[in-house]
Design a protein around this motif. Structure first.
Motif, mmCIF file in Angstrom:
data_model
loop_
_atom_site.group_PDB
_atom_site.id
_atom_site.type_symbol
_atom_site.label_atom_id
_atom_site.label_comp_id
_atom_site.label_asym_id
_atom_site.label_seq_id
_atom_site.Cartn_x
_atom_site.Cartn_y
_atom_site.Cartn_z
ATOM 1 N N LEU A 197 39.306 29.376 44.550
ATOM 2 C CA LEU A 197 40.616 28.732 44.384
ATOM 3 C C LEU A 197 40.529 27.566 43.392
ATOM 4 N N ASP A 198 39.430 26.805 43.475
ATOM 5 C CA ASP A 198 39.246 25.699 42.524
ATOM 6 C C ASP A 198 39.123 26.221 41.102
ATOM 7 N N HIS A 199 38.358 27.294 40.942
ATOM 8 C CA HIS A 199 38.165 27.895 39.616
ATOM 9 C C HIS A 199 39.518 28.342 39.047
ATOM 10 N N ILE A 200 40.326 28.998 39.876
ATOM 11 C CA ILE A 200 41.634 29.472 39.431
ATOM 12 C C ILE A 200 42.551 28.290 39.092
ATOM 13 N N ALA A 201 42.503 27.258 39.934
ATOM 14 C CA ALA A 201 43.354 26.086 39.670
ATOM 15 C C ALA A 201 42.971 25.456 38.330
ATOM 16 N N ARG A 202 41.684 25.473 38.032
ATOM 17 C CA ARG A 202 41.239 24.831 36.793
ATOM 18 C C ARG A 202 41.484 25.708 35.566
ATOM 19 N N PHE A 203 41.225 27.014 35.680
ATOM 20 C CA PHE A 203 41.239 27.856 34.483
ATOM 21 C C PHE A 203 42.409 28.832 34.398
ATOM 22 N N GLY A 204 43.116 29.053 35.492
ATOM 23 C CA GLY A 204 44.236 29.990 35.465
ATOM 24 C C GLY A 204 45.424 29.407 34.707
ATOM 25 N N SER A 205 46.405 30.255 34.425
ATOM 26 C CA SER A 205 47.564 29.794 33.658
ATOM 27 C C SER A 205 48.855 29.989 34.451
ATOM 28 N N ASN A 206 48.755 30.036 35.788
ATOM 29 C CA ASN A 206 49.934 30.181 36.657
ATOM 30 C C ASN A 206 50.673 31.489 36.457
ATOM 31 N N HIS A 207 50.000 32.498 35.904
ATOM 32 C CA HIS A 207 50.663 33.774 35.627
ATOM 33 C C HIS A 207 50.468 34.721 36.810
ATOM 34 N N THR A 208 49.315 35.383 36.892
ATOM 35 C CA THR A 208 49.067 36.368 37.941
ATOM 36 C C THR A 208 47.620 36.251 38.407
ATOM 37 N N GLU A 209 47.421 36.231 39.734
ATOM 38 C CA GLU A 209 46.072 36.163 40.281
ATOM 39 C C GLU A 209 45.955 37.224 41.373
ATOM 40 N N VAL A 210 44.771 37.851 41.437
ATOM 41 C CA VAL A 210 44.582 38.987 42.344
ATOM 42 C C VAL A 210 43.366 38.757 43.234
ATOM 43 N N ILE A 211 43.511 39.087 44.513
ATOM 44 C CA ILE A 211 42.340 39.107 45.400
ATOM 45 C C ILE A 211 42.111 40.549 45.838
ATOM 46 N N CYS A 212 40.839 40.948 45.923
ATOM 47 C CA CYS A 212 40.487 42.232 46.512
ATOM 48 C C CYS A 212 39.732 41.936 47.796
ATOM 49 N N THR A 213 40.328 42.280 48.919
ATOM 50 C CA THR A 213 39.693 42.022 50.218
ATOM 51 C C THR A 213 40.270 42.952 51.269
ATOM 52 N N GLN A 214 39.494 43.232 52.322
ATOM 53 C CA GLN A 214 40.002 44.004 53.452
ATOM 54 C C GLN A 214 40.353 43.069 54.602
ATOM 55 N N ASN A 215 40.136 41.776 54.394
ATOM 56 C CA ASN A 215 40.365 40.786 55.448
ATOM 57 C C ASN A 215 41.761 40.172 55.292
#
Lengths: 415, 415
Positions: free
Chosen positions: B328-346
């Protein structure tokens, strides 16, 4: 890094923590904030005295002195204001389903905080507590840049709120007061679009224009209120006169006061003498179109180009129109998208008026003075937007949020 | 009055007429627009030839030539696009009740058009028809300022749409193409805040920054897309690999492609060799943090500050993290508020990711490539907002509207 850039960055960091806090925890913090405001009354009053001393030396107007002055009652009002916000529903996290796509993807939207809100306002120390609490409940960090006249009071109030934040293990930077009212620093603030999501100026037209012209961040604007009452041919006269007197005279210096009266020609000869009588008894100066003036005991006859004035005083413009369409044209030309009122017993006419008028609040048989966040049931109000993007009209908690899309699948890929 | 001020004023006047038009009439006009586009194919192609000849002389890139080129299929697509908009629900006039106040006032909100929308875009003649139809259905006048490269095509298309408007007794000024692509005129356009309600730029970062810096009107921005796929410790590996390959390679030059892969440390040693193998087979260049690089057959090791790149190419950044909080920290720092995806079964992890990530679209087990108005079910798309005010994410018809308050009483006045 400059002071302003650093405090904006810190606010943005703090906002991430607040965004995921649940409602119960936020409400506990708010209740403690209200308690702390009450417990620190003396401390706030002492700081307020500093502002008042400076204000006396600067020979501020009586109205300004009044706005600046805090006392036991006003501090209690601040605390109650925060408790009211506790009682409001939290918009953050509310999810609405948009349905399933043919490929099985489930689409929904979730309400989330904007992030960092920057409030720019004049000498009103109570805004510090109001805006601080509203932004906190809606999950936003807030940067408060108040007028220099109220700086000592604002700092005292914000320190009290920050102490409560820290007691609850939350970053103090969620509520930041810009420590220096220098215009250069305000300009720098208006450039922090990496960290600040919206600027909300509250104050005179000069301040709002300055912020709009200079901000690189989206601004929610609250321009003037040139509100009209249109008395339709099918109006109940007694209701019409009540709405007129309440809208024009109950308080004159406010943006939701009536500044223009529009009368349908079919009833002009009957109602205008009553209007004239009652307005003159309330010492209201009447500026009327020529046609209206024939039925008014004493008035100035004005030209078409003289309409649209925001008097903010015991003064009104009166116009007679041939039809509701002409009334709609008059409002489109001279209104300020704030609040418009129709008085009519005809439901079809009322509906067409409400649909057609481009104003943030359109009323049927109600006083324009109700155009206000708390009167409309929003609880406290962060401002009134007279521009249409994002928010239009009185802004409550929901206006401090936005919606993101959530997409849930089971491995779908695009062909 | 200047050309630009006049056309803006005329658009605002025309918008008032459109705002009250009912859905059936709007849909009839749109159906006729689709017919007219088809019937005038030859006329459009002739105009397009003018643009293509100029483009050849100006030696535009192949990609630019491709975007500029119209043919029978693309004209048919435009007509079908308009027909799709007919099938979408009209947001205008939708009313939601907010309840009754203790004094009996009934409060509700009604969805209304924004007024005048200004689209600023590059050499894409199809935007003229798309944006014209979307704005029309949502009750807005539109001012189209396209790139000079597509001017002849855009004029031809807008004239066809205008003729249909006039046949239906509506003002041609509802759809206006700025006849001259001069930058000075664009600057003047960006100052018409008396008449224009929102500016939507579509194109490269340079154009968007220019418009943001220079506009006095609110701007809805669409910045870059630095989208991540986070493979959680509880991910299904096969799904993860599918999402990665689809997100990274199905189309590379688009804003919803995956630019960064984040992997939980507990599965890094197992999944990264598979990731490495499949990416290299797809000729994807891998830039990895040191820890990830240990499990990758061939990659560049990059420093923390090298993350956050929008490659728009067969290239990706890979990062191993200790926990989802670090992701989450990595995304907050480097993402551009466009689209983020998680792959999980949990499910718990998935929910926390969706709640915590600040991006306009947050997906669970679905390809980032679905982040698009038509894929999410909005029908046609006017743009994707990566800033949060007013709209966040793919913008459909509803984003071109706002809500006003309706207040209904029976003579209430304020005490």
């Amino acid at each position: 890094m400059s002071l302003i850039r650093d405090l904006s960055l810190q606010a943005a960091k703090a906002a991430r923590k607040l965004a995921v806090l649940d409602t119960d925890r936020k409400d506990r913090v708010l209740r403690d904030m209200a308690k702390a405001i009450r417990a620190n009354e003396e401390h706030i009053l002492k700081a307020n005295l500093v502002d008042l001393d400076n204000a006396k030396q600067a020979q501020l107007s009586d109205a300004m002195m009044d706005r600046l002055t805090l006392n036991t009652q006003r501090i209690e009002d601040m605390a109650v204001g925060i408790e009211t916000i506790v009682s409001l529903a939290d918009p953050v996290g509310i999810q609405r389903e948009l349905g399933q796509r043919p490929n099985g993807l489930e689409i929904s939207k979730m309400r989330v905080p904007l992030g960092v809100v920057c409030m720019i306002y004049e000498a009103r120390p109570n805004v510090t507590a109001d805006a601080g609490a509203l932004c906190f409940k809606s999950g936003n960090a807030v940067i408060l840049r108040g007028g220099k006249e109220a700086l000592a009071s604002s700092k005292a109030i914000s320190e009290i709120l920050q102490n409560v934040l820290v007691e609850h293990d939350l970053p103090a930077e969620l509520i930041t007061v810009v420590p220096n009212p220098d215009r250069k620093l305000m300009q720098e603030l208006l450039e922090q679009r990496d960290f600040i999501d919206v600027v909300i100026p509250r104050g005179g037209e000069g301040l709002i224009n300055y912020v709009t012209e200079n901000s690189k961040i989206p601004v929610i604007q609250h321009f003037k209120g040139v509100c009209h009452l249109y008395i339709d041919a099918d109006a109940d006269f007694e209701t019409a006169i009540q709405l007129l007197i309440n809208g024009k005279t109950q308080r004159t210096g406010v943006c939701n006061a009536i500044e223009g009266l529009i009368v349908h020609k079919d009833i002009a000869a009957q109602i205008l003498p009553i209007v004239s009588d009652v307005l003159l008894r309330h010492s209201v100066t009447i500026n009327a179109c020529e046609r209206s003036s024939e039925h008014i005991a004493s008035c100035n006859v004005i030209a078409e180009s003289d309409f649209g004035e925001e008097y903010l005083d015991l003064e009104i413009a009166v116009k007679t129109v041939d039809s509701m369409d002409d009334a709609l044209d008059h409002i489109a030309r001279f209104g300020s998208n704030h609040t418009e009122v129709i008085c009519t017993q005809n439901d079809v006419t009322a509906k067409r008026f409400q649909r057609s008028v481009d104003a943030s609040v359109v009323m049927v048989n109600a006083s324009s003075r109700f155009s206000d966040g708390s009167q409309l049931g929003l609880g406290a109000e962060i401002g009134i937007a007279t521009t249409k993007l994002h928010a239009y009209g009185p802004m409550g908690l929901e206006s401090l949020t936005t919606e993101k899309y959530l997409v849930n699948g089971n491995g779908q890929i695009r062909a």
